[in-house]
Design an enzyme around this catalytic site. Structure first.
Site, PDB file in Angstrom:
ATOM      1  N   CYS A 145       1.145  -0.831  -0.185  1.00 13.88           N
ATOM      2  CA  CYS A 145      -0.430   0.251   0.380  1.00 13.88           C
ATOM      3  C   CYS A 145       0.509   1.482  -0.082  1.00 13.88           C
ATOM      4  CB  CYS A 145      -0.684  -0.175   1.000  1.00 13.88           C
ATOM      5  SG  CYS A 145      -1.666  -1.039   1.330  1.00 13.88           S
TER       6      CYS A 145
ATOM      7  N   ILE B   6      11.804 -11.009 -19.335  1.00 14.39           N
ATOM      8  CA  ILE B   6      11.935  -9.945 -20.321  1.00 14.39           C
ATOM      9  C   ILE B   6      13.175  -9.795 -20.443  1.00 14.39           C
ATOM     10  CG2 ILE B   6      12.884  -7.585 -20.628  1.00 14.39           C
ATOM     11  CD1 ILE B   6       9.880  -8.013 -19.150  1.00 14.39           C
TER      12      ILE B   6
ATOM     13  N   SER C 247      10.791 -12.325  -5.725  1.00 12.52           N
ATOM     14  CA  SER C 247      11.726 -12.402  -6.674  1.00 12.52           C
ATOM     15  C   SER C 247      12.721 -12.513  -5.640  1.00 12.52           C
ATOM     16  CB  SER C 247      11.768 -10.871  -6.957  1.00 12.52           C
ATOM     17  OG  SER C 247      12.805  -9.908  -7.155  1.00 12.52           O
TER      18      SER C 247
END
EC number: 6.3.5.4
Length: 623
Positions: free
Chosen positions: A2, A292, A365
């Site tokens: 948040c 990516i 990650s």
């Protein structure tokens, strides 16, 4: 995940205008697109919140959250993964809960245990906790600095926020000068480590610490966690490998708790494949993993990532980017960085975050593995192999041999002549060489005297290895985590880092460096490699991660941008510029004489930040 912000005024005065609060809250809208909240206490306190709903998606998770008696209020950004255990302990003390998520557990833990609750939290967080009776605001940040929180502490009161552009948007920012120390750190390191910031009287709260401020202006500070500079190791060899593997598996499983879809980032290296492998082992369906690629450049790791995905049974999503996309992403990068930031790997991190956000709200990650397990093998090895050379005091070595070079022969260090290992390490993290800095700026600000991050004059291998690990964890990792937070939050994506779980860190601190780093073959992170080997045979050997061909970009699309942004100005953040030196810098890179892309991006990024964020704030325009 948040966004939070708020204010505590020291003096009676008019309530903060609602339009100002709305604007400050809107700046963090991407951090929390699912809900917004505002709470005021008379005229002197307000707390604002933007929610990205992950746990307890019901209205019961709404913030700011107050206790039933209305005395305490909390805004909380992040996740506490061991909240179920803490909840059980609080329930046994008679606490009744109204929600099923972790926010109320954090609130009640602070009510019952005070600041000692912070060390009980295993997670990532930044929070503000207000006591109406004491009229005191407590700010706190997680043990590793995974989530950021900035604050402005002035004569009128305390203002805090998740993003630095919110600091720039606050009325108390008016008239604050650029901090010479903050600017000096950025120009050398490419980021500004806590507690410094780019403007005077503004700060980033340090990891593992808290700040308590009362309405009377009393300030107290404390540290509840600090990564050890040196801890005698008691885990070696196979025992170390087993302990690390178990800790990582437990951390990944713990951090898979979610009421929304989650996936994983997947590079062609070791850390994120290991996290993905542990996720897949704990899941009942293929884990979706995102990569990516850089369209056939030397940095492209998509083939290695695809091989990992196939071997692990992952649902792999791959997207390539091309050099002509640099300009397309430039505005997004500058917008995501509310303060100066020069780690150009934020480009691919933004890209992979956007890719994952198409169908996920949470991604795990592999960040933290290099810093904890001596993964930067070249950086660590080049120092440790020559550590004994620093056994004699520098003045004695200089008297015997004259001022001699103690660099490792890399092109970017060939001009450095450092007197200590600490200074050598600082040189390895400097994005702009000292002589370049002196040429480009007429009077560059000196290294701040109070910053001790690189103060180390030892030589003994064990102590040096431990100090290097501490330095990477305390320094370089801070930049990595800022990048991940900004890229993820710009896409409304929560990025979790299980290798920085409290249990993994505790085990890592016990491991002997020789069980992690092999100086002979230049490999680090041996326990992580061994753990990954249980899931897959072939592994990449080189240090890998999402990368971009920045050197090529500055000979292509960014060449014109650099000229437009920097070559027509006389100063940058108040520092006079030597334009001929800037032109030579760009020309030397363009002609291929040197790879100066790190220096060029550091300067260009600062200029873009100035134009996008600082100048509008100074002129009183919306940021």
């Amino acid at each position: 995940m948040c966004g939070i912000s708020g204010e505590l005024q020291f003096h009676d005065g008019p309530a903060r205008d609602a339009a100002v609060i709305d604007h400050i809250s809107a700046l963090m809208a991407r951090r929390g697109p699912d809900d917004a909240g505002l709470w005021r206490d008379a005229d002197h306190v307000w707390l604002a919140f933007r929610r990205l709903a992950i746990l307890d998606l019901s209205p019961a998770g709404h913030q700011p959250m107050l206790t039933a008696d209305g005395r305490y209020a909390l805004v909380f950004n992040g996740e506490v993964y061991n909240f179920a255990e803490l909840r059980g302990e609080l329930e046994r003390r008679g606490v009744a809960f109204r929600s099923s998520g972790d926010t109320e557990v954090v609130l009640q833990a602070l009510v019952h245990w005070g600041t000692s609750a912070l060390d009980r939290f295993n997670g990532m967080f930044a929070l503000a906790f207000y006591d109406r009776r004491e009229r005191a605001m407590l700010l706190a940040r997680d043990h590793a600095g995974i989530k950021p929180i900035y604050y402005l502490l002035g004569d009128d009161g305390l203002f805090f926020a998740s993003q630095y552009d919110q600091i720039l948007a606050h009325p108390w920012r008016a008239g604050l000068p650029v901090s010479a120390d903050g600017l000096a750190l950025y120009l050398r390191l490419g980021y500004i480590p806590a507690p410094q910031a780019i403007l005077e009287r503004t700060h980033m709260l340090e990891p593992g610490s808290w700040l308590r401020v009362t309405a009377e202006g009393r300030v107290n500070r404390g540290v509840y966690y600090a990564f050890p500079v040196f801890q005698p190791p008691d885990l070696r060899g196979e025992a170390a490998h087993e302990a690390v593997a178990a800790a990582v598996a437990a951390a990944v499983k713990r951090q898979m708790i979610s009421d929304v879809p989650l996936g994983a980032f997947l590079s062609g290296g070791i850390d994120s494949p290991l996290v993905a492998a542990k996720m897949q082992a704990a899941a009942d369906r293929p884990v979706r993993a995102y990569t990516i690629g850089s369209a056939g450049s030397p940095f492209d790791e998509s083939a290695a990532a695809a091989a990992y995905a196939g071997a692990l049974g992952l649902d792999h999503v791959l997207e390539q980017f091309t050099p002509d996309q640099a300009l397309d992403w430039l505005d997004d990068v500058v917008a995501a960085c509310g303060e100066p930031f020069a780690d150009h790997s934020i480009f691919p991190t933004l890209m992979v975050s956007q890719l994952a956000r198409r169908d996920m709200t949470v991604a795990l990650s592999g960040d933290g593995g290099d810093e904890l397990f001596w993964g930067y093998a070249e950086r660590f090895g080049s120092i440790l192999r020559r550590a004994a050379e620093f056994r004699e005091p520098y003045w004695l070595r200089s008297a015997r041999a004259g001022v001699r070079r103690v660099a490792d022969g890399g092109d970017e260090h060939r001009y450095l002549r450092w007197p200590t290992i600490g200074d050598w390490q600082r040189g390895k993290h400097s994005l702009i060489l000292p002589e370049t800095l002196a040429a480009v700026f007429v009077e560059p600000p000196p290294w701040p005297t109070g910053v001790t991050l690189y103060d180390y004059d030892g030589w003994q291998p064990d102590a040096t290895a431990q100090w290097l690990r501490w330095n990477e964890f305390t320094g370089h990792l801070a930049k990595v985590l800022l990048k991940v937070d900004r890229a993820g939050m710009a896409n409304s994506l929560e990025v979790r880092v299980p290798l920085l779980d409290r249990e993994v860190i505790a085990v890592a601190a016990r491991v002997d460096w020789r069980s992690c780093l092999d100086l002979r073959d230049g490999r680090g992170k041996l326990p992580l490699r061994r753990a990954l080997g249980r899931h897959i045979g072939a592994q990449t050997q080189a240090k890998r991660g999402f990368q971009i061909p920045m050197a090529e970009w500055f000979r292509g699309p960014l060449h014109v941008v650099f000229g437009d942004v920097l070559l027509g100005r006389d100063e940058l953040l108040g520092l006079p510029l030597n334009r001929p030196a800037l032109e030579r810098l760009l020309a030397d890179h363009t002609t291929g004489r040197e790879d100066l892309s790190r220096s060029l991006w550091s300067l260009l990024s600062l200029g873009l930040w100035n134009d996008r964020h600082l100048e509008p704030a100074m002129a009183g325009r919306p940021v």
